[in-house]
Every structure is written in structure tokens, then in C-alpha cells.
Design a protein around this motif. Sequence first.
Motif, short mmCIF file in Angstrom:
data_model
loop_
_atom_site.label_atom_id
_atom_site.label_comp_id
_atom_site.label_asym_id
_atom_site.label_seq_id
_atom_site.Cartn_x
_atom_site.Cartn_y
_atom_site.Cartn_z
N ALA A 1 5.17 11.62 21.14
CA ALA A 1 4.34 10.86 20.22
C ALA A 1 4.56 9.35 20.40
O ALA A 1 3.60 8.57 20.43
CB ALA A 1 4.65 11.27 18.79
N ALA A 2 5.80 8.93 20.53
CA ALA A 2 6.11 7.51 20.73
C ALA A 2 5.50 7.02 22.04
O ALA A 2 4.95 5.91 22.11
CB ALA A 2 7.62 7.29 20.72
N PHE A 3 5.59 7.84 23.09
CA PHE A 3 4.98 7.47 24.36
C PHE A 3 3.48 7.29 24.21
O PHE A 3 2.89 6.33 24.72
CB PHE A 3 5.28 8.54 25.41
N SER A 4 2.81 8.20 23.50
CA SER A 4 1.36 8.14 23.37
C SER A 4 0.93 6.90 22.59
O SER A 4 -0.09 6.28 22.91
CB SER A 4 0.85 9.40 22.66
N VAL A 5 1.69 6.55 21.56
CA VAL A 5 1.37 5.35 20.79
C VAL A 5 1.50 4.10 21.67
O VAL A 5 0.60 3.27 21.76
CB VAL A 5 2.30 5.25 19.55
N GLN A 6 2.64 3.99 22.36
CA GLN A 6 2.86 2.82 23.22
C GLN A 6 1.88 2.79 24.38
O GLN A 6 1.36 1.73 24.75
CB GLN A 6 4.31 2.83 23.73
N ASN A 7 1.60 3.94 24.95
CA ASN A 7 0.76 4.04 26.13
C ASN A 7 -0.68 3.62 25.87
O ASN A 7 -1.42 3.30 26.78
CB ASN A 7 0.78 5.48 26.66
N ASN A 8 -1.05 3.60 24.61
CA ASN A 8 -2.42 3.25 24.25
C ASN A 8 -2.53 1.91 23.55
O ASN A 8 -3.52 1.63 22.88
CB ASN A 8 -3.01 4.37 23.40
N GLY A 9 -1.51 1.07 23.71
CA GLY A 9 -1.62 -0.30 23.29
C GLY A 9 -1.29 -0.57 21.84
O GLY A 9 -1.52 -1.68 21.35
N PHE A 10 -0.75 0.41 21.12
CA PHE A 10 -0.36 0.17 19.73
C PHE A 10 1.05 -0.39 19.72
O PHE A 10 2.01 0.32 19.96
CB PHE A 10 -0.45 1.47 18.93
N ARG A 11 1.18 -1.66 19.41
CA ARG A 11 2.46 -2.35 19.51
C ARG A 11 3.27 -2.29 18.22
O ARG A 11 4.44 -2.63 18.21
CB ARG A 11 2.25 -3.82 19.89
N THR A 12 2.62 -1.88 17.11
CA THR A 12 3.28 -1.95 15.81
C THR A 12 2.92 -0.74 14.97
O THR A 12 1.75 -0.39 14.85
CB THR A 12 2.87 -3.23 15.06
#
Length: 395
Positions: free
Chosen positions: A67-78
Motif C-alpha cells: 500500500a505504501a509503495f502504491s501511494v508513493q508510486n502514484n505521486g502522493f507525497r503526503t
Amino acid sequence: MGSSLGAGFAPAVEAANPAVSSAAEAADRAQDPGAIRGLKWKTEWWGGEPDHLGIRFNTRGLPYATAAFSVQNNGFRTVALRMLADPDLVEINRTRAQRDAEVMGLLRELNGRGVNVYLYQRVWLQRDGHLTDNADKFVNDVSGIITRAKNEGITSLQGVVPIETNLANTAQVRERALHIAKGINDRTGGWLRSHTLMVPGAAMGGYFTNIHQGGSAWLTDMKDQTAYFAFIYKHMRSQEDNPLAKYNERWNHYVGLRSTSTQQDQIGFLRQDMGLSDLEYHSRHHRAAFPRHTQVVFWGDAADGVSFLSQLDAPHHYTTMRALHTLLVKTNDWRGHFFNFPFTDAAAKDHDLWCYMITVDAQTNERARNTALNRSGTHRVWGEWQNWANPDFDY
């Protein structure tokens, strides 16, 4: 779009212009709340009451690492992670230690991906006309996680947020904000002096009459306690036990779920009745001397912030969204925001689809950007989130 998200993030077609994005990225590295483009991450819904939540964060079955990878991988920085308060824990028969273990588990994974994190908790700081000890409970809760994060060398944790505080006026807002900041610093060796505190306006977060009366003296005190400070605007009417409930009838008329008021009438009500004109004055008058402590961040969510601002169809459904975007972003350049949630089921429909950014296939765990149309059918969910901070975006 049904493709896997393993290939990385490409800006949405509707994304803000590159100059704005570049400036936002630079400010984000400096913890500027005005650069926040955040998601709120709640725990799983257990059923029963509308806000009856468990302690595990909702990932639609994905491990926290994925889940953390998917958030970061799609440009969500915060992201903002919700910590359940004591009454929630009692209701589901769970302990603070169990809750903290879940918070730390996801925080570690987000830290490994370089995603900025804010801790938030719904906590009434006023009840029955009296300030409660809930401010100290909040301080203790977040200070425990801050201390553990410091001991583990976690650097992604950027700040903390009490939300929906039910305060009766802005004098209480200012006083409780300083009380919380000092309490956290006392318990964490001054952690907030290099991090961020955000607090909402009075009532449930949308009332700011007389917020400017604290003046430079209050801002100086807050500057001594925090690296950054922001007021949060949350679009939600008062609880009935709060003195500010006297505005609820007018709230319903002007900006409520069935309001047919024009955009300008809505802006006028927010400025005059709810005191956003005083918030504008506060920010404008003190911004030069206190650029890091006169920010305003929009806090919207599924029920009352973005996807469900009205129960009416066109032409009225989007009026409040336009009014808020005009007032906050276009007029005052308050671009920071938290709204929407990370993950929903790929088969979700309607309200379970409109307020989430990434869909997850329950059988394959395949992730995809949520490019479904929003409730109004005017924008793609993905593009709508991407563009809140863009003053040129046409809602």
C-alpha cells in the motif's frame, strides 16, 4: 484505466502547470503546509455506526508495504493517518498499544517510501461549555508515536492535527493550539519546534470570527513552539451542543446539503457569518512577518468536504465546491489540502467510488488510478484531486 500501477506516476491531463508543481515540490521539502497535496487514511470500517472503525488502516487487503509503495508510486507525497481516540478504542475493545502498533507499522513503510505523514485524531476539546482534558489526551497519544518515531530514526513524520475539536470560539482555538504545542514539546524534547501543528477553526472547523484578535503576540508565541503552523478549514456545521449551533439554520440555507444559494451568496455567508473575512485579514496582515505561521489548509472528506457537499443534482451540486475553491485557492492562495482516501474496491460504485484515488481488484490485487467521473459527472476523480491547488482549474 485498468492497468497496473507498477510503472510509476504520470501527471493527469488536468494537472496544474509545471511552474506551480515545481514551486510546490520545493516548498514541500521545506514542510510548507501550503504545498500539502494530501490524502486522509482512515482505518477499516467495521460496520454498525457510520464511523465505527477498527484499528487496521484500510488498504483493501494489501499489505502495508504494498500500500505504501502504491501511494508513493502514484505521486502522493503526503498522507494523514488517523489515530483512534479512547472512546473509539473502548467501543471496539482494543488498546492504545494495539492502535499504536498499527500506526507505527504503516508509518515505517511510508517512511521507507519517503511519503510525508501527519497524525490526526478526532477529539472534542470542549464539551458542555467547558474545556476538557482531551487536549492532554491528544498530546499524550501523538507524543508517544513521535517519541517512537524519533527513536527509530523515522523522518517522514511531519506534524500533528486535532480535528473536529468542537471549540466554542476562536479565543479557545488560539489557547488550545498553544496548549497542545507546548505539551507536545514538553513531552518530546521540543519536537514541534522543527515540525508542524495544524488546528481547525471553532465548531467543527469552519468558524473563524475574531481569529485575527490574537495578533502578532499570539503568532510570536506559536512561532516559538512550532516550525510551521496552519489553520485548517473544514466545511462542517456545528454540533447542536455548541454555542455556534446558532448559525446552523443559516448554514443549512446558504451552504447546507440542500442549499440552492448562488456561489457569491455562499461566499458572503462564509465570510460574514463564519468569519472567513477575519481569517483572510489574519493571513494577509501577518503573512510577511510570519510566512510559516499564517497558512490555511483545506480539510475535506467523503461526507462533507468534497464528494458530498450537496444532495442536489445540477445545477446546484457543485456550487459549494466552486465557492470554496474561489475563496480559498483563487482569492487567498491557500492551496494546501487533505481530501479523498487512498484505496477502494475496483467494483465500487457511487459514494464508495467518488472519494477514493486508487482502486484494488479483490482477486488479483491489481491497482489502478480512479479515473471514474465524480458524482456531478463534471470531472474525473483523479483530476479533481490533482487540481484543487490550481487556481486556474474550473470547477
